[in-house]
Structures are given as C-alpha cells and as structure tokens.
Design an enzyme around this catalytic site. Structure first.
Site, mmCIF file in Angstrom:
data_model
loop_
_atom_site.group_PDB
_atom_site.id
_atom_site.type_symbol
_atom_site.label_atom_id
_atom_site.label_comp_id
_atom_site.label_asym_id
_atom_site.label_seq_id
_atom_site.Cartn_x
_atom_site.Cartn_y
_atom_site.Cartn_z
ATOM 1 N N TYR A 124 82.348 -72.155 -26.441
ATOM 2 C CA TYR A 124 83.770 -71.875 -26.656
ATOM 3 C C TYR A 124 84.591 -72.051 -25.370
ATOM 4 O O TYR A 124 85.681 -71.510 -25.245
ATOM 5 C CB TYR A 124 83.970 -70.455 -27.192
ATOM 6 C CG TYR A 124 83.443 -70.228 -28.595
ATOM 7 C CD1 TYR A 124 82.800 -71.235 -29.308
ATOM 8 C CD2 TYR A 124 83.594 -68.993 -29.220
ATOM 9 C CE1 TYR A 124 82.312 -71.025 -30.585
ATOM 10 C CE2 TYR A 124 83.120 -68.773 -30.504
ATOM 11 C CZ TYR A 124 82.481 -69.787 -31.180
ATOM 12 O OH TYR A 124 82.005 -69.569 -32.456
ATOM 13 N N LYS A 173 68.318 -69.809 -27.612
ATOM 14 C CA LYS A 173 67.590 -70.947 -28.179
ATOM 15 C C LYS A 173 67.052 -71.763 -27.004
ATOM 16 O O LYS A 173 67.236 -72.980 -26.906
ATOM 17 C CB LYS A 173 68.559 -71.762 -29.065
ATOM 18 C CG LYS A 173 67.913 -72.853 -29.877
ATOM 19 C CD LYS A 173 67.097 -72.358 -31.052
ATOM 20 C CE LYS A 173 66.444 -73.508 -31.785
ATOM 21 N NZ LYS A 173 65.490 -73.072 -32.832
ATOM 22 N N ASP A 206 67.418 -68.577 -34.614
ATOM 23 C CA ASP A 206 67.089 -68.815 -36.028
ATOM 24 C C ASP A 206 66.159 -67.719 -36.557
ATOM 25 O O ASP A 206 66.385 -67.138 -37.619
ATOM 26 C CB ASP A 206 66.478 -70.214 -36.225
ATOM 27 C CG ASP A 206 65.507 -70.615 -35.108
ATOM 28 O OD1 ASP A 206 65.449 -69.911 -34.084
ATOM 29 O OD2 ASP A 206 64.806 -71.634 -35.275
ATOM 30 N N ASP A 230 79.163 -64.752 -31.941
ATOM 31 C CA ASP A 230 80.204 -64.799 -32.953
ATOM 32 C C ASP A 230 79.583 -64.732 -34.347
ATOM 33 O O ASP A 230 79.985 -63.938 -35.214
ATOM 34 C CB ASP A 230 80.991 -66.115 -32.766
ATOM 35 C CG ASP A 230 82.299 -66.122 -33.515
ATOM 36 O OD1 ASP A 230 82.643 -65.096 -34.121
ATOM 37 O OD2 ASP A 230 82.977 -67.168 -33.498
#
Ligand code: NAD
Length: 369
Positions: A124, A173, A206, A230
C-alpha cells in the site's frame, strides 16, 4: 485529572454513533474534555475541504482522537480523510481486536483475537505504474523497511505484554516473497526472544486463513504487513460477529486514534438506527490506552450484558441471523442509553453472562436486511 480528547464526529451515521460513544464514556465518571472538530462532509460544506488544518492541529495537541466514520466521496478529487490522517500523523500500527461478544452472531463464540497490522508501507505504499502505453501490464511495488517492521513487531509484543496475552504469531509469506516477507520474518525472529514470557510463532498467510476459519480460538495476537493485515482484520471481524461490533485503533509513536471498522453507512444517516457498539468499544480501547482499566472493563461488560440480554439492541443485533431469539429493534440512542445506564452498575467480579435462549451460532449479520 481531566483527559483532553479530539472528537471527530465524521459524517453519515458518524454523529449518531460518536454521540452514543460519548454518552457511554461520560457514564464512566471520568473527566473528559472533548475538542470537537469537523471533518468529512460537514467540513466540505463549511470550509471546502474534508480535512481542515484545525483537525490535524487538534489531534497533534491532544494526541488522542475518537473518530466517527467519514465518507470518501467517489470521483470528487478529495483524497480519503482516513488515509490522509494515517499518513499525516504517522499512525503506523492498526489494531483490530476481534472478540465474540456474548457468543452472538458467530460460529466461534470463543474468538478473542487482536490483529496488529503495519499501516504505512508494504503493497500500500502507492508505488505502482503501468508498464506499457496500452495498459496491458502493471506493476505494484511492496516497499518494506526494517525500521517499519521493527516498530510494528515491537508494538505487537508490547501490546501483548500489557494486555496479559500469551501468544504472538507473525503472519507472512516469506517462502515466496523472500525479500519483503523475509525482512519481516527476520525482524520477528530477532525481536521475539526479547519477550521470553510470550509464545512466539509464525504462520504463512494462506495457512493462517485456513487455521482461522477452523479454530480461531487457538490464536491470540497476530502481527503482519499491510495487505495481509487488511484482509486478516476483516476476516477476524467476521469471525467475531461482524461490522456492527468491530472497533479499531491506530497508533503512532505519541498519537492514538480510535475508530470503528465500519464506514459511514449513508443510507442510515440521521435515522437513529445504526448500531453504536463498534464506536462504543472504541471508547473502551481509548480507556485501556489511558490505563483506565476498570472503566474500560465496565464499558466492555455493559456492552456484553446489553447484547446478552437482548432487550434494547439495534436492528442488526435483533434480527434472525444474528440472534437465536429475534426481538423488536431499538434505536441507536436507546441502546446507547441502556449501555451507559449499566456502566456504573455492572459487577466486574461476576462471570460474563451467556445470552438467554443460547447464541445463534450463525453467520455474519446481514446488516442490510
Ligand atoms: P459501511 O461500513 O458504511 O457499510 C456497509 C454495510 O453495513 C451497509 O449496509 C451499512 O448500512 C451497514 N452498516 C455499517 N455500519 C453500520 C452500523 N454501525 N449499524 C448498522 N449498519 C451498519 O461501508 P461502505 O458502504 O463500503 O462505505 C460507506 C462510506 O464509508 C464510503 O464512503 C467509505 O469510503 C466510507 N468508509 C469510511 C471508513 C472510515 O471512516 N474509517 C471505513 C470504511 C468505509
């Protein structure tokens, strides 16, 4: 002692829900001097800008802000007041507690999580562009700095320590995003051992989503980068009971701002129908931040008991889908008065009551019905 707090009523349902929150804050008996400043639609009408300089000046002065939701007008050229406030005040940590209240509106009545999201960078950062003139390809750059990772991870551990939490999970990740994810992972691995009383572990984003959907009660404090945070914040708000009851907070080094997760719900503006709970729970978070633990516990308990009793609740908490025992809907102001009435009366030593008739164990409330 008197606390000075900037109050931004916002627009849409903002003035109604912040009015409700103020009533409940005052019921704690604490002395709060509200510096009320306008942002959003009322400020556009009066001053031609949604974020007049007086708003930022007030928050910089008081360092505390209770904020209602603010509409982001589509296609008007005004940038989002919410994003501007975060950037101007360097509010780097977004904190979203996700607690199932009285077991209502959730399949997971034991949910009690806090999501801490880095709020200034990552994907972002606003660094994106088209690769070619035909707009057939685009690139977005995730900017991750060690400084921002360190401060949000330290913030999450300090919060966990202060709130007597037991377990902090870093979500990333790093197996695929070896540099940006790897940087966040390295910072977490270096900082975690300096909090030996807290269990620290890691999950890939995930796997985290799957784990949360199956057994959210096994998690406690989650800390993560901007985009993952988010998404996880909304996932956890949904697990715990939905938008109407989800408060949030933003923290910088010296400034703290509290606002609900929901937006300005323009179609309910001025109707005295909106659910005030999320904004009232923002007051609870504000009081915790001030170290007013008993007052905060009173507010939380008064909300809990009001929802468990189901006598005076707004439409979204009264309808089938949220509750196993539908009741007539009350107004926003009536529910606020009921919670405020309870604040000085609740018994903090008694076990938290479960709803009569049992919890719905249902899906997220349909706020639109
Ligand atoms: P929203 O949260 O305002 O509304 C989503 C749905 O939930 C709507 O059906 C709404 O009526 C309902 N709802 C929301 N809060 C409610 C409450 N307290 N009680 C009862 N029903 C409630 O989201 P949206 O419609 O996507 O956004 C509306 C405006 O709010 C947009 O301009 C958006 O940019 C803005 N917004 C502001 C903030 C903020 O100020 N932090 C956050 C999100 C959205």
């Amino acid at each position: 002692m008197t606390y000075r707090v900037t109050l931004i009523p916002g627009d849409g349902i903002g003035p109604e829900v912040t009015g409700a929150a103020r009533l409940v804050a005052e019921a704690t008996g604490l002395s709060i001097d509200w510096d009320v400043v306008e942002a959003g639609e009322p400020a556009i009408r009066k001053e031609g800008t949604p974020l007049p300089p007086a708003v930022l000046e007030s928050v910089r002065r008081t360092r505390l802000c209770l904020k209602g939701p603010i509409t982001t007008p589509i296609g008007s050229g005004f940038r989002s007041v919410n994003v501007a406030l975060r950037q101007e005040l360097d509010l780097f940590a977004s904190v979203r507690p996700a607690r199932a209240i009285a077991g209502e509106g959730t399949r997971f009545p034991e949910t009690d999580l806090i999501v801490v999201r880095e709020a200034t960078e990552g994907l972002y950062s606003g660094v994106e562009h088209w690769v070619d003139r035909g707009h057939s390809a685009a690139e977005s750059v995730a900017v991750v700095t060690r400084k921002a990772c360190d401060r949000v991870i330290r913030f999450a551990f300090e919060l966990a320590r202060r709130e007597h939490r037991k377990h902090v999970t870093a979500v990333h990740k790093a197996n695929i995003l070896k540099t940006t994810g790897g940087l966040f992972q390295a910072a977490f691995r270096e900082i975690a051992p300096t909090y030996p009383e807290l269990v620290a572990d890691e999950r890939l984003i995930d796997n985290m989503c799957m784990q949360l959907a199956k057994k959210p009660s096994e998690y406690d404090v989650l800390v993560t980068t901007n985009l993952f945070g988010d998404i996880l914040s909304d996932l956890c708000a949904g697990l715990a009971g939905g938008l109407g009851v989800a408060p949030g907070a933003l923290f910088g080094d010296t400034i703290a701002a509290f606002e609900p997760v929901h937006g300005s719900a323009p179609k309910y503006a001025g109707q005295d129908r909106a659910d005030p709970v999320a904004e009232i729970l923002c007051v609870e978070l504000l009081l915790r931040h001030l170290g007013e633990r008993e007052a905060a516990d009173r507010v939380f308990r008064a909300v809990w008991e009001t929802i468990a009793e189901k006598k005076v609740v707004t439409y979204d908490l009264a309808l089938p889908g949220y509750t196993s025992r539908p009741v007539p809907a009350s107004s926003c102001s009536a529910m606020a008065k009921e919670i405020a009435r309870k604040v000085p009366l609740v018994d903090l030593s008694a076990p938290l009551p479960r709803p009569t008739g049992g919890a719905a164990g249902s899906v997220d409330p349909q706020l639109d019905v």
